[in-house]
Design a protein around this motif. Structure first.
Motif, PDB file in Angstrom:
ATOM      1  N   GLY A  39       1.023  -1.687 -15.369  1.00  0.00           N
ATOM      2  CA  GLY A  39       0.474  -1.292 -14.414  1.00  0.00           C
ATOM      3  C   GLY A  39      -0.722  -2.030 -14.032  1.00  0.00           C
ATOM      4  N   ASN A  40      -1.541  -2.358 -15.114  1.00  0.00           N
ATOM      5  CA  ASN A  40      -2.942  -3.166 -14.873  1.00  0.00           C
ATOM      6  C   ASN A  40      -2.395  -4.461 -14.383  1.00  0.00           C
ATOM      7  N   LEU A  41      -1.444  -5.029 -15.056  1.00  0.00           N
ATOM      8  CA  LEU A  41      -0.819  -6.435 -14.724  1.00  0.00           C
ATOM      9  C   LEU A  41      -0.758  -6.597 -13.407  1.00  0.00           C
ATOM     10  N   PHE A  42       0.128  -5.468 -12.766  1.00  0.00           N
ATOM     11  CA  PHE A  42       0.847  -5.546 -11.500  1.00  0.00           C
ATOM     12  C   PHE A  42      -0.439  -5.515 -10.610  1.00  0.00           C
ATOM     13  N   PHE A  43      -1.340  -4.443 -10.884  1.00  0.00           N
ATOM     14  CA  PHE A  43      -2.442  -4.456  -9.821  1.00  0.00           C
ATOM     15  C   PHE A  43      -3.224  -5.565  -9.636  1.00  0.00           C
ATOM     16  N   GLY A  44      -3.374  -6.369 -10.912  1.00  0.00           N
ATOM     17  CA  GLY A  44      -4.390  -7.504 -10.531  1.00  0.00           C
ATOM     18  C   GLY A  44      -3.388  -8.755  -9.905  1.00  0.00           C
ATOM     19  N   ALA A  45      -2.273  -8.928 -10.365  1.00  0.00           N
ATOM     20  CA  ALA A  45      -1.444  -9.738  -9.490  1.00  0.00           C
ATOM     21  C   ALA A  45      -1.146  -9.619  -8.316  1.00  0.00           C
ATOM     22  N   MET A  46      -1.121  -8.336  -7.973  1.00  0.00           N
ATOM     23  CA  MET A  46      -0.999  -7.730  -6.338  1.00  0.00           C
ATOM     24  C   MET A  46      -2.184  -7.996  -5.725  1.00  0.00           C
ATOM     25  N   LEU A  47      -3.224  -7.995  -6.242  1.00  0.00           N
ATOM     26  CA  LEU A  47      -4.422  -8.019  -5.536  1.00  0.00           C
ATOM     27  C   LEU A  47      -4.604  -9.725  -5.028  1.00  0.00           C
ATOM     28  N   LEU A  48      -4.245 -10.615  -6.114  1.00  0.00           N
ATOM     29  CA  LEU A  48      -4.375 -11.939  -5.834  1.00  0.00           C
ATOM     30  C   LEU A  48      -3.226 -12.412  -4.992  1.00  0.00           C
ATOM     31  N   LEU A  49      -2.059 -11.871  -4.964  1.00  0.00           N
ATOM     32  CA  LEU A  49      -0.863 -12.120  -4.210  1.00  0.00           C
ATOM     33  C   LEU A  49      -1.130 -11.731  -2.529  1.00  0.00           C
ATOM     34  N   VAL A  50      -1.870 -10.342  -2.471  1.00  0.00           N
ATOM     35  CA  VAL A  50      -2.234  -9.950  -1.235  1.00  0.00           C
ATOM     36  C   VAL A  50      -3.366 -11.155  -0.450  1.00  0.00           C
ATOM     37  N   ALA A  51      -4.031 -11.316  -1.414  1.00  0.00           N
ATOM     38  CA  ALA A  51      -5.098 -12.161  -0.940  1.00  0.00           C
ATOM     39  C   ALA A  51      -4.718 -13.800  -0.306  1.00  0.00           C
ATOM     40  N   SER A  52      -3.841 -14.196  -1.253  1.00  0.00           N
ATOM     41  CA  SER A  52      -3.154 -15.494  -1.048  1.00  0.00           C
ATOM     42  C   SER A  52      -2.202 -15.316   0.386  1.00  0.00           C
ATOM     43  N   GLY A  53      -1.580 -14.160   0.338  1.00  0.00           N
ATOM     44  CA  GLY A  53      -0.745 -13.966   1.540  1.00  0.00           C
ATOM     45  C   GLY A  53      -1.302 -13.644   2.767  1.00  0.00           C
ATOM     46  N   LEU A  54      -2.567 -13.004   2.776  1.00  0.00           N
ATOM     47  CA  LEU A  54      -3.660 -13.176   3.803  1.00  0.00           C
ATOM     48  C   LEU A  54      -4.093 -14.470   4.312  1.00  0.00           C
ATOM     49  N   TYR A  55      -4.350 -15.256   3.461  1.00  0.00           N
ATOM     50  CA  TYR A  55      -4.713 -16.771   3.702  1.00  0.00           C
ATOM     51  C   TYR A  55      -3.655 -17.452   4.398  1.00  0.00           C
ATOM     52  N   PHE A  56      -2.187 -17.269   3.728  1.00  0.00           N
ATOM     53  CA  PHE A  56      -1.166 -18.121   4.439  1.00  0.00           C
ATOM     54  C   PHE A  56      -0.822 -17.414   5.978  1.00  0.00           C
ATOM     55  N   SER A  57      -0.866 -16.159   6.035  1.00  0.00           N
ATOM     56  CA  SER A  57      -0.891 -15.571   7.333  1.00  0.00           C
ATOM     57  C   SER A  57      -1.772 -16.043   8.213  1.00  0.00           C
ATOM     58  N   PHE A  58      -3.189 -16.327   8.172  1.00  0.00           N
ATOM     59  CA  PHE A  58      -4.121 -16.570   8.899  1.00  0.00           C
ATOM     60  C   PHE A  58      -4.008 -17.887   9.290  1.00  0.00           C
ATOM     61  N   THR A  59      -3.960 -18.765   8.138  1.00  0.00           N
ATOM     62  CA  THR A  59      -3.538 -20.264   8.563  1.00  0.00           C
ATOM     63  C   THR A  59      -2.367 -20.682   9.246  1.00  0.00           C
ATOM     64  N   ARG A  60      -1.157 -20.082   9.246  1.00  0.00           N
ATOM     65  CA  ARG A  60      -0.138 -20.149   9.744  1.00  0.00           C
ATOM     66  C   ARG A  60       0.140 -19.277  10.790  1.00  0.00           C
ATOM     67  N   SER A  61      -0.821 -18.404  11.310  1.00  0.00           N
ATOM     68  CA  SER A  61      -0.805 -17.678  12.400  1.00  0.00           C
ATOM     69  C   SER A  61       0.517 -16.784  12.367  1.00  0.00           C
ATOM     70  N   ILE A  62       0.914 -16.133  11.274  1.00  0.00           N
ATOM     71  CA  ILE A  62       2.065 -15.354  10.965  1.00  0.00           C
ATOM     72  C   ILE A  62       1.531 -13.792  11.065  1.00  0.00           C
ATOM     73  N   ILE A  63       1.379 -13.297  12.381  1.00  0.00           N
ATOM     74  CA  ILE A  63       0.867 -12.041  12.577  1.00  0.00           C
ATOM     75  C   ILE A  63       1.516 -11.077  11.935  1.00  0.00           C
ATOM     76  N   PHE A  64       2.888 -10.826  11.526  1.00  0.00           N
ATOM     77  CA  PHE A  64       3.541  -9.764  11.088  1.00  0.00           C
ATOM     78  C   PHE A  64       3.337  -9.455   9.660  1.00  0.00           C
ATOM     79  N   THR A  65       3.230 -10.878   8.706  1.00  0.00           N
ATOM     80  CA  THR A  65       3.122 -10.808   7.564  1.00  0.00           C
ATOM     81  C   THR A  65       1.376 -10.557   7.193  1.00  0.00           C
ATOM     82  N   LEU A  66       0.624 -10.754   8.193  1.00  0.00           N
ATOM     83  CA  LEU A  66      -0.610 -10.386   8.195  1.00  0.00           C
ATOM     84  C   LEU A  66      -0.995  -8.990   7.969  1.00  0.00           C
ATOM     85  N   PHE A  67       0.055  -8.329   8.746  1.00  0.00           N
ATOM     86  CA  PHE A  67      -0.013  -6.929   8.842  1.00  0.00           C
ATOM     87  C   PHE A  67       0.708  -6.073   7.356  1.00  0.00           C
TER      88      PHE A  67
END
Length: 228
Positions: A39-67
């Motif tokens: 669970g600890n590993l999942f939590f940390g990985a998910m935080l980084l995954l969400v952060a990088s996902g937000l980055y890609f959503s912003f830079t690529r203007s993918i509104i749905f994946t941003l939400f």
């Protein structure tokens, strides 16, 4: 895969770690050391995954994946907070998280209405109905948060169930995006409908299994450690 930028490699790596550790946490006995470690590993990985996902959503203007990234973060953080708090306790974090998801839902509703008025999807070609669904889910999540805050927190099986389904839905979002949205990084031989759908169905099946076990058996009397 070598053509991906560094943040793309991080995103792919964290997605892989989140899927594996999330599956491990679901399969392990709840409350035990292996479950907490996964669970600890999942939590940390998910935080980084969400952060990088937000980055890609912003830079690529993918509104749905941003939400989707925003919702995954909300589910992850609220599910985590549920077991970090002692039974029957809430605080400012829960209130802030509730306001956060309601604002996200209002934004999703705004996008859906904008698409409806325009008569055409925005940049990512996602229909307005998808944003209306996200807005509805956000309202339902926020309403449950309000109920929890009003009664002063969760106890017993309700606390465990809240933690369980929120973490599972966060994993569900990650798995769905990973296997249906980013499967181009997988070997072509693995890109079959059965292989891509199986992990998604497995997460939902395990979530239902544990919710039934927690809700309708005496298993929930096993204490959950707040240091999880």
């Amino acid at each position: 895969m070598s053509e991906l930028p560094l943040i793309g490699l991080v995103h792919l790596l964290m997605g892989t770690v989140a899927v594996i550790s999330g599956a491990g946490a679901l399969a392990a006995a709840k409350g035990m050391r292996l479950h907490r470690m996964a669970g600890n590993l999942f939590f940390g990985a998910m935080l980084l995954l969400v952060a990088s996902g937000l980055y890609f959503s912003f830079t690529r203007s993918i509104i749905f994946t941003l939400f989707l990234s925003v919702m995954a973060f909300y589910l992850l953080s609220s599910g985590w907070a549920t077991v970090m708090r002692h039974e029957g306790k809430t605080g400012r974090f829960e209130l802030a998280n509730c306001l956060f998801i309601l604002l996200a839902g209002a934004a999703a509703l705004g996008v859906g209405l904008t698409e409806t008025i325009r008569g055409a999807p925005l940049q990512d070609d996602v229909p307005s109905a998808a944003f209306f669904i996200l807005a509805t889910l956000a309202v339902l999540f926020g309403a449950q948060d309000v109920a929890v805050i009003r009664r002063g927190g969760c106890t017993g099986k309700h606390r465990i169930a809240r933690h369980l389904w929120r973490m599972c839905l966060s994993l569900f979002i990650a798995v769905t995006i990973f296997f249906l949205g980013n499967n181009h990084v997988l070997p072509e031989i693995l890109r079959t409908p059965l292989f891509l759908i199986s992990p998604i169905v497995a997460v939902l099946a395990l979530m239902v299994f544990w919710l039934v076990r927690v809700t309708f058996t005496k298993w929930h009397r096993t204490p959950l450690s707040p240091e999880r």
